[in-house]
Enzyme design. Sequence first.
Site, mmCIF file in Angstrom:
data_model
loop_
_atom_site.group_PDB
_atom_site.id
_atom_site.type_symbol
_atom_site.label_atom_id
_atom_site.label_comp_id
_atom_site.label_asym_id
_atom_site.label_seq_id
_atom_site.Cartn_x
_atom_site.Cartn_y
_atom_site.Cartn_z
ATOM 1 N N GLY A 19 0.845 -1.208 0.000
ATOM 2 C CA GLY A 19 0.000 0.000 0.000
ATOM 3 C C GLY A 19 0.869 1.242 0.000
ATOM 4 O O GLY A 19 0.517 2.252 0.614
ATOM 5 N N SER A 21 1.568 3.218 -2.455
ATOM 6 C CA SER A 21 1.268 4.196 -3.505
ATOM 7 C C SER A 21 0.648 5.485 -2.973
ATOM 8 O O SER A 21 0.788 6.541 -3.581
ATOM 9 C CB SER A 21 0.315 3.568 -4.540
ATOM 10 N N VAL A 71 -2.450 -8.243 -2.226
ATOM 11 C CA VAL A 71 -1.817 -8.923 -1.083
ATOM 12 C C VAL A 71 -2.670 -10.060 -0.512
ATOM 13 O O VAL A 71 -2.161 -10.925 0.187
ATOM 14 C CB VAL A 71 -1.432 -7.939 0.064
ATOM 15 N N ASN A 97 1.126 -2.481 5.320
ATOM 16 C CA ASN A 97 0.309 -1.273 5.476
ATOM 17 C C ASN A 97 -0.961 -1.311 4.623
ATOM 18 O O ASN A 97 -1.929 -0.618 4.932
ATOM 19 C CB ASN A 97 1.182 -0.050 5.104
ATOM 20 N N SER A 149 -4.721 -0.491 13.878
ATOM 21 C CA SER A 149 -5.570 0.694 14.052
ATOM 22 C C SER A 149 -6.071 0.708 15.495
ATOM 23 O O SER A 149 -6.217 -0.371 16.110
ATOM 24 C CB SER A 149 -6.774 0.605 13.107
ATOM 25 N N TYR A 162 -13.415 -4.565 9.964
ATOM 26 C CA TYR A 162 -12.131 -3.841 10.038
ATOM 27 C C TYR A 162 -11.480 -4.017 11.419
ATOM 28 O O TYR A 162 -10.295 -4.333 11.522
ATOM 29 C CB TYR A 162 -12.404 -2.364 9.749
ATOM 30 N N LYS A 166 -7.924 -5.797 12.312
ATOM 31 C CA LYS A 166 -6.825 -5.046 12.935
ATOM 32 C C LYS A 166 -6.448 -5.636 14.298
ATOM 33 O O LYS A 166 -5.284 -5.588 14.701
ATOM 34 C CB LYS A 166 -7.217 -3.567 13.072
#
Length: 254
Positions: A19, A21, A71, A97, A149, A162, A166
Site C-alpha cells: 500500500g 502508492s 496482497v 500497510n 488501528s 475492520y 486489525k
Amino acid sequence: MLYMDDNKILQNKTAVVTGGSRGIGQAIAISYAKAGANVAIIYSGSYEQAEKTIKLIEEFDVKALAYQCDVSDFSQVKDTVAKIIQDFSSIDILVNNAGITIDKLVLMMTEEDFQKVIDVNLKGAFNMIRHICPVMAKNRCGKIINISSVSGIMGNVGQANYAASKAGLIGLSKTIAKEYALRNINCNVIAPGFIKTDMTDKLNDNIKDQATNAIPMKKMGNPQDIANLAVFLASRYSDYITGEVIKVDGGLCI
Ligand code: NAP
C-alpha cells in the site's frame, strides 16, 4: 552505546511497503528513502499514483520499484516477493500497510463485506510475512512493522470487519515476534488513530467532526506522524523492542 544521531539510519537496507502508492504507505516509503533505504512498493490498482510515488522516492538517490499485487492472493504474493528478491537481492524491512474499509453496521454487513476486509488487512499481512520471513531468517536479521488501528484495540461502530482484522494483526504480530526473536527479527505494530488520507477523506463531515472532537488533541494526524515511528521501528535504534503495539492517535485511545 547507540545514539539517534544518524540521518541515513537505513542506508543499504531494502524495504518492502505494501500500500505504498498513497497515504500512510507513501509517507513511510518516502521517509525510508530519505533515511537511505531502497524501497519496493506494492499497490493494488492505481498505477499512475504508484509511478508518482516512485518518482518522489527516487529524488533521494535510492533504488525504487513498484509492483502491482493483490496482497490477499497467496500465490500473487509468492511471485511478487520472488521478483523483489531478484530485483533487490534481499529484504530487510517489511511494512504491512495495505488496508481497506467496508464500513457498515453488523446487521447490514454481508459475508463478502466481512471476508474481503479480513482477506486484505489480515491474510494479506500473513501472506507477506509467510514469504518474506524465510529470507529474513536466513539473514538472521529483519524488521516487520504491521499497521493496525485503534479500532482493533477499542472496537468501533460500523467496523466489525475492520476492527476484527486489525485486532487479528496484533495477535499475528505478537506470535511472529515470539517465533522469530532468536532469528533477530523484530515484529511490532503501529496503531494509528484518525489520519488524513483518502481512507478518511471519504467519511462525511459529521463523522469527521465527531471523531476529531473525541481526540484529546482535537486534530487529525498526518501520514508523516506514522512514518516517523515506522523509521524508528525499522532502524537499529529499536533492536530491543519486539511484540509491541504503539498507538499514534493524539490521545484518542488513552
Ligand atoms: P489509503 O490512502 O486508502 O491507501 C490504501 C493503500 O493500500 C493503497 O496504496 C492501496 O493501493 C493499497 N491496497 C488496498 N488494497 C490492496 C490490496 N488488496 N493489495 C495491495 N494493496 C492494496 O489508506 P491509508 O489511510 O493510507 O491507510 C493505510 C493503512 O493504515 C491501512 O492499513 C489502514 O487500515 C491503516 N489505518 C489508517 C487510518 C487512517 O485514519 N487513515 C487509521 C488507522 C489505520 P492502490 O493505491 O493501488 O489502491
